[in-house]
Structures are given as structure tokens and as C-alpha cells.
Design a protein around this motif. Structure first.
Motif, PDB file in Angstrom:
ATOM      1  N   THR A   6       8.128  -0.373   5.290  1.00 39.82           N
ATOM      2  CA  THR A   6       8.878   0.185   4.184  1.00 39.82           C
ATOM      3  C   THR A   6      10.361   0.126   4.538  1.00 39.82           C
ATOM      4  O   THR A   6      10.783   0.627   5.573  1.00 39.82           O
ATOM      5  N   TYR A  26      10.986  -1.656  -0.445  1.00 41.21           N
ATOM      6  CA  TYR A  26       9.925  -2.630  -0.191  1.00 41.21           C
ATOM      7  C   TYR A  26       8.797  -1.909   0.532  1.00 41.21           C
ATOM      8  O   TYR A  26       9.007  -1.288   1.561  1.00 41.21           O
ATOM      9  N   ARG A  27       7.613  -1.925  -0.048  1.00 42.70           N
ATOM     10  CA  ARG A  27       6.432  -1.285   0.555  1.00 42.70           C
ATOM     11  C   ARG A  27       5.303  -2.289   0.729  1.00 42.70           C
ATOM     12  O   ARG A  27       4.147  -1.942   0.674  1.00 42.70           O
ATOM     13  N   GLY A  28       5.655  -3.526   0.913  1.00 47.76           N
ATOM     14  CA  GLY A  28       4.649  -4.557   1.039  1.00 47.76           C
ATOM     15  C   GLY A  28       4.552  -5.356  -0.249  1.00 47.76           C
ATOM     16  O   GLY A  28       5.311  -5.140  -1.199  1.00 47.76           O
ATOM     17  N   PRO A  29       3.614  -6.296  -0.302  1.00 50.04           N
ATOM     18  CA  PRO A  29       3.498  -7.182  -1.456  1.00 50.04           C
ATOM     19  C   PRO A  29       3.373  -6.460  -2.793  1.00 50.04           C
ATOM     20  O   PRO A  29       3.836  -6.951  -3.819  1.00 50.04           O
ATOM     21  N   GLU A  30       2.769  -5.255  -2.784  1.00 53.36           N
ATOM     22  CA  GLU A  30       2.582  -4.531  -4.046  1.00 53.36           C
ATOM     23  C   GLU A  30       3.889  -4.034  -4.647  1.00 53.36           C
ATOM     24  O   GLU A  30       3.922  -3.599  -5.784  1.00 53.36           O
ATOM     25  N   SER A  31       5.008  -4.116  -3.898  1.00 51.10           N
ATOM     26  CA  SER A  31       6.294  -3.639  -4.402  1.00 51.10           C
ATOM     27  C   SER A  31       6.913  -4.593  -5.417  1.00 51.10           C
ATOM     28  O   SER A  31       7.851  -4.231  -6.111  1.00 51.10           O
ATOM     29  N   GLY A  32       6.407  -5.825  -5.494  1.00 46.57           N
ATOM     30  CA  GLY A  32       6.969  -6.800  -6.429  1.00 46.57           C
ATOM     31  C   GLY A  32       8.237  -7.452  -5.905  1.00 46.57           C
ATOM     32  O   GLY A  32       8.896  -8.194  -6.622  1.00 46.57           O
ATOM     33  N   GLN A  68      -4.189  -3.339   7.656  1.00 42.43           N
ATOM     34  CA  GLN A  68      -2.952  -4.060   7.378  1.00 42.43           C
ATOM     35  C   GLN A  68      -1.742  -3.158   7.508  1.00 42.43           C
ATOM     36  O   GLN A  68      -1.078  -2.837   6.532  1.00 42.43           O
ATOM     37  N   GLN A  71       1.134   2.624   6.034  1.00 42.17           N
ATOM     38  CA  GLN A  71       1.829   2.898   4.771  1.00 42.17           C
ATOM     39  C   GLN A  71       2.023   4.398   4.641  1.00 42.17           C
ATOM     40  O   GLN A  71       1.052   5.148   4.643  1.00 42.17           O
TER      41      GLN A  71
END
Length: 178
Positions: A6, A26-32, A68, A71
Motif C-alpha cells: 500500500t 495503491y493497494r494492489g491490482p484491485e486499486s485500478g 499474496q 493487506q
């Protein structure tokens, strides 16, 4: 190095000349958002391989492995269980698996001594805050610290030597920082 990725990234939809700049988390791919360059590519995968060590000897397994990365202080295990790794008061001590192995795969108390070294405190004081400052790490020319220490590359060897130095400085016989 960060157990969770993050971090703040410039908002790509904002005016590049805005002052102050607009950031998103940014929190990984799910952040867009696209990942920061230092986290892109196969050389950064090792940062997501996290183990959770028990703090004290007990009947519980010494090591739990996550899926992974971490979080919001939580490590999700293969069976869906969640382990709290919040700094200082979590259920277990979280470490990158490669670092744990380089440190001799010991118990949390032994490996955790690294956090008491001057070198670790300086690193933590510079880059660790509410969110890890990946952008500053890169600006300071230290992105090599994110290189996989298991790879046979110049940056991997440099990072491996850095980790082994931290471990050596934390050994019971090492001089304590002042």
C-alpha cells in the motif's frame, strides 16, 4: 522492506501541474492503478511471499504462509484464515520468506532482533510511515533493496548482502547499537 505494498501514487486522471499533486492509494491490482515500477515484474514477486512466525514457542505451528502479501496488516492463509500482523501488537511477526530463510529460518524472537539494529531503525525511520514510501526509496537510488535476494543478479546479490549484514548485526554476540 514493506510487507504490504500500500503506497501513494500520483492520480493519473489529475492535472499533472496541480499543486499540491493529487495522489491515490495503491493497494494492489484491485486499486485500478498501475503498480509502481519497483513492484512491477517478476523480480518483485518475492515481496509478496510472506511468512507469519509465532511470537512465543507454543503448540501452534511456528510458520504460517500467506497467499499474496499483506493487506491492511492482515495475511490471508491458504485456508482463508486471516492472521493479524499489525506492527507491535499483531498475532504473529510477519517477514518476507526470503529474508526469514537468509536469517536462518529461526523463531520470531531470534529473527526479530533485526528490528533493534541501528541499520534497520534508520531504514524504518526513512521509508516506513503510515504507508511505505516507495517513491522516496526510488528517488534515493535504493530501489535495488527491492530486488529479489534469491536472484543471481547484481541487485539481487547487493540486496542479499544487505539482508545478511542486518542479520549479522542482530546476532546475540553483535555489539548493540548506541
Amino acid at each position: 522492506m514493506p510487507l504490504q505494498h500500500t503506497c501513494y501514487l500520483p492520480d493519473p486522471s489529475s492535472d499533472p501541474g496541480a499543486h499540491p499533486p493529487v495522489y491515490r492509494i495503491y493497494r494492489g491490482p484491485e486499486s485500478g492503478l498501475d503498480p509502481p515500477p519497483c513492484l512491477a515484474g517478476p523480480g518483485a514477486q518475492w515481496l509478496l511471499d510472506v511468512v507469519a512466525l509465532r511470537h512465543q514457542p507454543s503448540e501452534e505451528p511456528q510458520v504460517l504462509r500467506g497467499l499474496q502479501g499483506v493487506q491492511d496488516g492482515d495475511l490471508v492463509l491458504e485456508d482463508g484464515a486471516v492472521v493479524d500482523l499489525e506492527l507491535g501488537d499483531g498475532d504473529r511477526l510477519g517477514l518476507h520468506e526470503r529474508c526469514w530463510r537468509l536469517a536462518g529460518s529461526g523463531e520470531a524472537a531470534a529473527v526479530g532482533r533485526v528490528a533493534g539494529t541501528r541499520a534497520w531503525r534508520e531504514l524504518e525511520g526513512t521509508y516506513h510511515s503510515q504507508l511505505f514510501d516507495l517513491a522516496r526509496l526510488e528517488r534515493d537510488g535504493n530501489a535495488w533493496m527491492l530486488a529479489d535476494p534469491g536472484l543471481d543478479t547484481e541487485d539481487g546479490a547487493r540486496n542479499r548482502a544487505r539482508i545478511l549484514s542486518l542479520v549479522a548485526g542482530a546476532s546475540p554476540g553483535a555489539p548493540r547499537p548506541r
